[in-house]
Enzyme design. Structure first.
Site, PDB file in Angstrom:
ATOM      1  N   ASN A  77       0.863  -1.185   0.000  1.00  0.00           N
ATOM      2  CA  ASN A  77       0.000   0.000   0.000  1.00  0.00           C
ATOM      3  C   ASN A  77       0.900   1.236   0.000  1.00  0.00           C
ATOM      4  O   ASN A  77       1.469   1.588   1.021  1.00  0.00           O
ATOM      5  CB  ASN A  77      -0.895  -0.028   1.244  1.00  0.00           C
ATOM      6  CG  ASN A  77      -1.707   1.244   1.405  1.00  0.00           C
ATOM      7  OD1 ASN A  77      -1.813   2.040   0.468  1.00  0.00           O
ATOM      8  ND2 ASN A  77      -2.284   1.442   2.576  1.00  0.00           N
ATOM      9  N   TRP A  78       0.998   1.868  -1.155  1.00  0.00           N
ATOM     10  CA  TRP A  78       1.911   3.015  -1.280  1.00  0.00           C
ATOM     11  C   TRP A  78       1.354   4.284  -0.649  1.00  0.00           C
ATOM     12  O   TRP A  78       2.072   5.271  -0.538  1.00  0.00           O
ATOM     13  CB  TRP A  78       2.204   3.294  -2.767  1.00  0.00           C
ATOM     14  CG  TRP A  78       2.946   2.205  -3.467  1.00  0.00           C
ATOM     15  CD1 TRP A  78       3.408   1.032  -2.925  1.00  0.00           C
ATOM     16  CD2 TRP A  78       3.328   2.183  -4.847  1.00  0.00           C
ATOM     17  NE1 TRP A  78       4.054   0.290  -3.889  1.00  0.00           N
ATOM     18  CE2 TRP A  78       4.018   0.974  -5.073  1.00  0.00           C
ATOM     19  CE3 TRP A  78       3.158   3.065  -5.906  1.00  0.00           C
ATOM     20  CZ2 TRP A  78       4.537   0.631  -6.326  1.00  0.00           C
ATOM     21  CZ3 TRP A  78       3.665   2.729  -7.157  1.00  0.00           C
ATOM     22  CH2 TRP A  78       4.347   1.522  -7.354  1.00  0.00           C
ATOM     23  N   LYS A  79       0.085   4.282  -0.312  1.00  0.00           N
ATOM     24  CA  LYS A  79      -0.562   5.493   0.222  1.00  0.00           C
ATOM     25  C   LYS A  79      -0.312   6.663  -0.746  1.00  0.00           C
ATOM     26  O   LYS A  79      -0.267   6.434  -1.951  1.00  0.00           O
ATOM     27  CB  LYS A  79      -0.057   5.772   1.642  1.00  0.00           C
ATOM     28  CG  LYS A  79      -0.172   4.512   2.520  1.00  0.00           C
ATOM     29  CD  LYS A  79       0.031   4.740   3.972  1.00  0.00           C
ATOM     30  CE  LYS A  79      -0.136   3.416   4.701  1.00  0.00           C
ATOM     31  NZ  LYS A  79      -0.112   3.549   6.145  1.00  0.00           N
ATOM     32  N   HIS A  94      -9.554   1.355   4.585  1.00  0.00           N
ATOM     33  CA  HIS A  94      -8.290   1.543   5.306  1.00  0.00           C
ATOM     34  C   HIS A  94      -8.515   2.497   6.483  1.00  0.00           C
ATOM     35  O   HIS A  94      -9.309   3.435   6.376  1.00  0.00           O
ATOM     36  CB  HIS A  94      -7.227   2.101   4.348  1.00  0.00           C
ATOM     37  CG  HIS A  94      -5.868   2.083   4.973  1.00  0.00           C
ATOM     38  ND1 HIS A  94      -5.442   3.078   5.820  1.00  0.00           N
ATOM     39  CD2 HIS A  94      -4.861   1.171   4.905  1.00  0.00           C
ATOM     40  CE1 HIS A  94      -4.219   2.779   6.245  1.00  0.00           C
ATOM     41  NE2 HIS A  94      -3.840   1.630   5.705  1.00  0.00           N
ATOM     42  N   GLU A 151      -6.905   4.903   7.552  1.00  0.00           N
ATOM     43  CA  GLU A 151      -6.697   6.329   7.241  1.00  0.00           C
ATOM     44  C   GLU A 151      -7.933   6.909   6.553  1.00  0.00           C
ATOM     45  O   GLU A 151      -8.240   8.094   6.717  1.00  0.00           O
ATOM     46  CB  GLU A 151      -5.425   6.502   6.388  1.00  0.00           C
ATOM     47  CG  GLU A 151      -4.179   6.299   7.250  1.00  0.00           C
ATOM     48  CD  GLU A 151      -2.977   5.750   6.514  1.00  0.00           C
ATOM     49  OE1 GLU A 151      -2.942   5.803   5.280  1.00  0.00           O
ATOM     50  OE2 GLU A 151      -2.061   5.256   7.198  1.00  0.00           O
ATOM     51  N   GLU A 172      -5.500  -4.621  10.525  1.00  0.00           N
ATOM     52  CA  GLU A 172      -4.479  -3.600  10.725  1.00  0.00           C
ATOM     53  C   GLU A 172      -4.778  -2.841  12.016  1.00  0.00           C
ATOM     54  O   GLU A 172      -5.547  -1.862  11.998  1.00  0.00           O
ATOM     55  CB  GLU A 172      -4.480  -2.621   9.549  1.00  0.00           C
ATOM     56  CG  GLU A 172      -4.162  -3.276   8.225  1.00  0.00           C
ATOM     57  CD  GLU A 172      -3.539  -2.292   7.248  1.00  0.00           C
ATOM     58  OE1 GLU A 172      -2.454  -2.574   6.758  1.00  0.00           O
ATOM     59  OE2 GLU A 172      -4.134  -1.223   7.016  1.00  0.00           O
ATOM     60  N   GLY A 190       2.382   2.486  10.683  1.00  0.00           N
ATOM     61  CA  GLY A 190       3.353   3.560  10.505  1.00  0.00           C
ATOM     62  C   GLY A 190       4.053   3.976  11.790  1.00  0.00           C
ATOM     63  O   GLY A 190       4.718   5.003  11.838  1.00  0.00           O
ATOM     64  N   SER A 224       3.298  -1.863  10.297  1.00  0.00           N
ATOM     65  CA  SER A 224       4.752  -1.912  10.502  1.00  0.00           C
ATOM     66  C   SER A 224       5.378  -3.261  10.131  1.00  0.00           C
ATOM     67  O   SER A 224       6.315  -3.721  10.789  1.00  0.00           O
ATOM     68  CB  SER A 224       5.099  -1.518  11.941  1.00  0.00           C
ATOM     69  OG  SER A 224       4.691  -0.181  12.196  1.00  0.00           O
ATOM     70  N   GLY A 229       2.824  -1.104   4.274  1.00  0.00           N
ATOM     71  CA  GLY A 229       2.854   0.315   3.925  1.00  0.00           C
ATOM     72  C   GLY A 229       4.278   0.772   3.665  1.00  0.00           C
ATOM     73  O   GLY A 229       4.849   0.563   2.597  1.00  0.00           O
ATOM     74  N   GLY A 230       4.885   1.372   4.678  1.00  0.00           N
ATOM     75  CA  GLY A 230       6.207   1.994   4.541  1.00  0.00           C
ATOM     76  C   GLY A 230       7.246   1.108   3.857  1.00  0.00           C
ATOM     77  O   GLY A 230       7.966   1.564   2.963  1.00  0.00           O
TER      78      GLY A 230
HETATM   79  P1  PGA Z   1       2.734   0.510   7.594  1.00  0.00           P
HETATM   80  O1  PGA Z   1       1.298   0.695   6.944  1.00  0.00           O
HETATM   81  O2  PGA Z   1       3.283  -0.812   7.066  1.00  0.00           O
HETATM   82  O3  PGA Z   1       3.532   1.687   7.135  1.00  0.00           O
HETATM   83  O4  PGA Z   1       2.548   0.462   9.066  1.00  0.00           O
HETATM   84  C1  PGA Z   1       0.427  -0.389   6.734  1.00  0.00           C
HETATM   85  C2  PGA Z   1      -0.875   0.088   6.140  1.00  0.00           C
HETATM   86  O5  PGA Z   1      -1.372   1.147   6.536  1.00  0.00           O
HETATM   87  O6  PGA Z   1      -1.458  -0.566   5.255  1.00  0.00           O
END
Ligand code: PGA
Length: 243
Positions: free
Chosen positions: A15-17, A101, A103, A167, A173, A203, A224-225
């Protein structure tokens, strides 16, 4: 073929956001494809921002990497400024979409109801879905984790084209990964509510991916990251393929 404890092929989605311009995405995918082309027993997807989707569909054609959007509106068209619909994604050749998600729930007002409607519409239009659930830190500390997961999952119906991503919001993050015990417990609980593969997210990195993916009820990861860097994302795909 390697598999998870449930016999399912592990699935790793990046997930590149809101990261990577089209040219950055093209550079990334050109480096990723040779690194994952021979990794067996794992399904791989990238979830770029909308503007990168066309380029990613074009450059992954014929490869093993699937392309997912990060969100989608439930209506096929209409007066919804700033939104994108399933037919628009389908015409591009996008394979699926993330829905719900945290967010989106936290910053853009999505609720269990909008998540349910978006999921239903995506499936109806032939898109695959990664539907996200997870408790906040305050909810976990108040002992409400199971109630929150039950509420979030109750609006979804099992479908061959849908996977759940667990999640925990406090792990996204933050570098605070759920312990294997916490993740396993939550995944087993979600699977008692719905018959679906469950990815872990929060994470995930190349140090913890193998251990997490080897747990009996973890069927892959939403990353994500660590999905933004080609070496770490490819290493996570390799780690999952050995789980
Ligand atoms: P993260 O994000 O790996 O940076 O914690 C995961 C996500 O939000 O899908």
């Amino acid at each position: 073929m390697s598999s998870t404890g449930t016999g399912r092929t592990p699935f790793i989605a990046g997930n590149w956001k809101m990261n990577k311009t089209v040219s950055e995405a093209e550079e990334f995918i050109a480096a990723l494809l040779p690194r994952v082309s021979s990794v067996q027993g794992v399904d791989v997807a990238v979830c770029p921002p909308y503007l990168d989707l066309q380029a990613m569909v074009d450059s992954t054609r014929g490869s093993r990497v699937q392309v997912y959007a990060q969100n989608m509106h439930h209506a096929a068209d209409g007066a919804f400024t700033g939104e994108v619909s399933a037919p628009m994604l389908r015409e591009l050749g996008v394979y699926g979409t993330i829905v719900g998600h945290s967010e989106r729930r936290q910053y853009f007002g999505e609720t269990d109801e909008t998540v349910a409607r978006r999921t239903e519409a995506a499936l109806e239009h032939g898109l695959h879905v990664v539907a996200c659930v997870g408790e906040t830190e305050a909810e976990r500390e108040a002992g409400q984790t199971e109630d929150v997961l039950r509420r979030q999952v109750s609006v979804l119906s099992a479908d061959d084209s849908m996977v759940i991503a667990y999640e925990p919001v406090w792990a996204i993050g933050t570098g605070k990964t759920a312990t294997p015990e916490i993740a396993q417990e939550a995944h087993a609980f979600i699977k008692s509510l719905i018959d679906a593969p469950v990815l872990y997210g929060g994470s995930v990195n190349l140090e913890n991916a193998a251990e997490l993916c080897a747990l009996p009820d973890i069927d892959g990861a939403l990353v994500g990251g660590a999905s933004l860097h080609v070496e770490s994302f490819a290493a996570i795909c390799r780690a999952a393929s050995h789980s």
